[in-house]
Structures are given as structure tokens and as C-alpha cells.
Design an enzyme around this catalytic site. Structure first.
Site, PDB file in Angstrom:
ATOM      1  N   GLN A  36      62.095   5.281  37.381  1.00  0.00           N
ATOM      2  CA  GLN A  36      62.720   5.623  38.658  1.00  0.00           C
ATOM      3  C   GLN A  36      62.089   4.846  39.802  1.00  0.00           C
ATOM      4  O   GLN A  36      61.000   4.290  39.676  1.00  0.00           O
ATOM      5  CB  GLN A  36      62.594   7.130  38.920  1.00  0.00           C
ATOM      6  CG  GLN A  36      61.172   7.654  38.858  1.00  0.00           C
ATOM      7  CD  GLN A  36      61.099   9.128  38.595  1.00  0.00           C
ATOM      8  OE1 GLN A  36      62.023   9.887  38.867  1.00  0.00           O
ATOM      9  NE2 GLN A  36      59.981   9.585  38.064  1.00  0.00           N
ATOM     10  N   GLU A  91      54.305  15.593  41.431  1.00  0.00           N
ATOM     11  CA  GLU A  91      53.554  15.548  42.684  1.00  0.00           C
ATOM     12  C   GLU A  91      52.368  16.503  42.690  1.00  0.00           C
ATOM     13  O   GLU A  91      51.453  16.378  43.505  1.00  0.00           O
ATOM     14  CB  GLU A  91      54.467  15.862  43.868  1.00  0.00           C
ATOM     15  CG  GLU A  91      54.882  17.313  43.945  1.00  0.00           C
ATOM     16  CD  GLU A  91      55.691  17.623  45.184  1.00  0.00           C
ATOM     17  OE1 GLU A  91      55.082  17.762  46.249  1.00  0.00           O
ATOM     18  OE2 GLU A  91      56.914  17.713  45.072  1.00  0.00           O
ATOM     19  N   ASP A 111      54.976  15.245  32.692  1.00  0.00           N
ATOM     20  CA  ASP A 111      55.834  14.446  33.573  1.00  0.00           C
ATOM     21  C   ASP A 111      55.935  13.057  32.976  1.00  0.00           C
ATOM     22  O   ASP A 111      54.916  12.455  32.610  1.00  0.00           O
ATOM     23  CB  ASP A 111      55.260  14.390  34.986  1.00  0.00           C
ATOM     24  CG  ASP A 111      56.248  13.781  35.970  1.00  0.00           C
ATOM     25  OD1 ASP A 111      56.832  14.532  36.772  1.00  0.00           O
ATOM     26  OD2 ASP A 111      56.442  12.533  35.942  1.00  0.00           O
ATOM     27  N   ASP A 142      57.822  12.419  27.478  1.00  0.00           N
ATOM     28  CA  ASP A 142      59.095  13.123  27.507  1.00  0.00           C
ATOM     29  C   ASP A 142      58.837  14.622  27.346  1.00  0.00           C
ATOM     30  O   ASP A 142      58.323  15.059  26.310  1.00  0.00           O
ATOM     31  CB  ASP A 142      59.969  12.595  26.372  1.00  0.00           C
ATOM     32  CG  ASP A 142      61.330  13.259  26.300  1.00  0.00           C
ATOM     33  OD1 ASP A 142      61.540  14.291  26.944  1.00  0.00           O
ATOM     34  OD2 ASP A 142      62.193  12.739  25.576  1.00  0.00           O
ATOM     35  N   ALA A 143      59.182  15.422  28.348  1.00  0.00           N
ATOM     36  CA  ALA A 143      58.909  16.860  28.307  1.00  0.00           C
ATOM     37  C   ALA A 143      59.645  17.534  27.161  1.00  0.00           C
ATOM     38  O   ALA A 143      59.131  18.481  26.545  1.00  0.00           O
ATOM     39  CB  ALA A 143      59.295  17.500  29.639  1.00  0.00           C
ATOM     40  N   ASP A 160      60.457  21.901  36.983  1.00  0.00           N
ATOM     41  CA  ASP A 160      60.361  21.293  38.312  1.00  0.00           C
ATOM     42  C   ASP A 160      60.759  19.834  38.167  1.00  0.00           C
ATOM     43  O   ASP A 160      59.972  18.916  38.348  1.00  0.00           O
ATOM     44  CB  ASP A 160      58.947  21.429  38.855  1.00  0.00           C
ATOM     45  CG  ASP A 160      58.825  20.911  40.288  1.00  0.00           C
ATOM     46  OD1 ASP A 160      59.870  20.779  40.955  1.00  0.00           O
ATOM     47  OD2 ASP A 160      57.693  20.635  40.731  1.00  0.00           O
TER      48      ASP A 160
END
Length: 312
Positions: A36, A91, A111, A142-143, A160
């Protein structure tokens, strides 16, 4: 050239026909990971602003509204949350709020983007201590695969995640297949799942919120939506809390306040019992949108919010 014309403005497209902009005093980071686009900017209105794929994710000025609502209602409804799995949350603010609960013994946070977690641990200083907490196991992967292959179960699982964007890294984690086949089996008896569920204003609830709610309700025996206005998101924002045990009692405002005082380190800034009670009172238009929703979010029937992710 006038001083005002020299100012840098960041423009974010909210829909096909509307957008908003805010002034940027400095660009602290701008880059692109494997997954991203990542930007961190400083603004006079919101303080530091984190953007992923051009969409505002969090700001210093109001991130606690979002993160306190995402975390604490779920934890207070669980009698003794000890083990936690966080999907996303790069974050570190969700992690920070989780670790305020005295009962928590272990947190696994997955994450996918190491660029995000490394950068936020260093530059979002209010979350730095959380990244260094010995109760945390941070995994950049990869969650879905990590949760599926994890040996053991959890009291609470938190989503989240970034909004489901076409080409983004997260949309599979909003699907019925994932909730049913991966997530639900990883919850302990009496376990609770909560996820951010996208914009939930009268004109935006139909974008993804109602479909996410409907999808979760197709898997879990009891699902509770709630909504709060987030100024930096320019909209009300939806959350969905899902109980593995339908008989788990709902707390009243006084019980929320009592448990928060007993179980959370420090005082919450934005959330109390009355606030949560209000957040659970959805407007008539949103209730009607939920009732009218027929779609289920699946791997073959994905529904995306406006925008697009990073294309490989």
C-alpha cells in the site's frame, strides 16, 4: 504570489462526486510498500495524520474516539479477557488501548506491512511504549493465515483493518468464509469479536457497513452494531461487536463506568457508559438500511468502499 497560495493542501476523494481537503504543514513520510501507499503528514487542524492508499486512517486530534470505541466496549463485556489477537492495527493505537486492561496477559498483533509498523513505532510516539510491551508478539504477515494456523484460541479478536478497497490487502478478512471457517473457531467459549465496519452515516451506511454487519450476523449468534462520529473521517463510523455466546449479558451505562474504573489503567478520554449507550442507538435511516441489506460479503461477492488499493 500570496502566502495563502503557497500553502500545501491535501485532497482526499470521498466519493465519485465529492472530496475534501485540509492544509498540510509538512510531509513527514511518503512512500510505497509492497502492499500500500503510506503517508504521514503534519497538519494544523488534526496534528499528525496517517494515510494508507490516500485515505485518512488516524489523526492525533481524534484517534482516541475511534480506538477507545473499538477496544473497550468489547473488553468490558468479557468477564476476564487475557488473550487477544489483533488483525491489522499497524499504527499501534489499538494495541495501546488493549494493553491498558489489567487482565491482559498476551497480545498477538498481525499486520501485513512491516513498513507501517516500523514507521509508526518510531514516529507515533504515543504508541511507542505499546510496541515495546513484553506481552506483545508482533508478526508482519497475512493475518488470515496466521490466525488459521495459530496453535491456541483467544478471548478477544479485533479487526482494526483498512477499509475493504479493490486491490487493497484486507478485503478477504471481511468475508463470510473467513468469519465462519477461520475466526469463529479461534475464539474461546464466551469469546468476542469486534471490527471497524466503515462509514455509517445516513448516506454512507450502505457502502460497506450494512454488508459487513449482515455478513457477521450470518455467522455469529449475537451481533451488536454501534456508531460514533469521527471528525477527521467526515462521517459517522460503524463498529460491529459479535458474541460467540448469545447469552453474554449486555452492560448498562453504570456497569460500564464501574468496570472501566476497576479494570482499565487510567481514565478514558472519550468513552463512558452514557457515550456507549448513545453509540448503540442507531438512527432510523441506518436501522432501515440494515434491515434492507440482503448481501453477504464473500470471496466471490466482494463489496468495496470508494477508492482503490495499491495495484501490484
Amino acid at each position: 504570489m500570496s502566502e495563502s497560495s503557497k500553502r500545501l493542501w491535501l485532497e482526499e476523494e470521498l466519493g465519485d462526486d465529492y472530496r475534501w481537503s485540509y492544509r498540510v504543514t509538512s510531509v513527514l513520510f511518503s512512500g510505497k510498500s509492497e502492499f500500500q501507499e503510506i503517508d504521514l503528514v503534519d497538519t494544523p487542524t488534526f496534528g499528525k495524520v496517517l494515510l494508507l492508499d490516500g485515505k485518512m486512517q488516524s489523526t492525533e486530534s481524534d484517534e482516541k474516539i475511534y480506538h477507545e470505541l473499538l477496544v473497550h466496549p468489547t473488553f468490558l463485556h468479557h468477564p476476564n479477557p487475557k488473550t487477544v489477537f489483533i488483525m491489522g492495527g499497524g499504527e499501534g493505537a489499538t494495541l495501546r488501548e488493549v494493553l491498558r486492561h489489567k487482565s491482559v496477559e498476551k497480545v498477538v498483533m498481525v499486520d501485513i506491512d512491516k513498513v507501517v509498523t516500523d514507521f509508526c513505532a518510531k514516529h507515533l510516539t504515543r504508541n511507542t511504549a505499546a510496541f515495546n510491551d513484553p506481552r506483545l508478539k508482533l508478526i508482519n504477515d497475512d493475518a488470515q493465515m496466521q490466525l488459521k494456523n495459530w496453535e491456541g484460541t483467544f478471548d478477544i479478536i479485533i479487526g482494526d483493518l483498512a477499509d475493504p478497497l479493490d486491490g487493497g490487502p484486507c478485503y478477504q478478512l471481511y468475508t463470510q468464509e473467513f468469519y465462519r471457517d477461520v475466526l469463529m473457531p479461534k475464539l474461546n467459549p464466551g469469546g468476542i469479536f469486534v471490527t471497524q465496519s466503515g462509514p455509517c452515516g445516513p448516506l454512507s451506511a450502505h457502502e460497506v457497513f450494512t454488508c459487513i454487519y449482515n455478513t457477521i450476523a450470518s455467522v455469529f449468534p449475537r451481533v451488536v452494531p454501534y456508531v460514533e462520529y469521527i471528525p477527521s473521517f467526515c462521517d459517522a463510523w460503524g463498529f460491529t461487536m459479535a458474541f460467540k455466546d448469545a447469552s453474554t449479558p449486555m452492560l448498562n451505562a453504570e456497569q460500564v463506568d464501574t468496570l472501566a474504573a476497576e479494570r482499565i489503567e487510567g481514565e478514558l478520554e472519550t468513552l463512558d457508559g452514557d457515550t456507549l449507550k448513545g453509540a448503540m442507538q442507531l438512527t432510523k435511516l441506518v436501522r432501515k438500511a440494515i434491515a434492507a441489506e440482503k448481501e453477504i460479503y464473500t470471496l466471490h461477492n466482494a463489496k468495496f468502499i470508494h477508492g482503490s488499493g495499491c495495484k501490484k
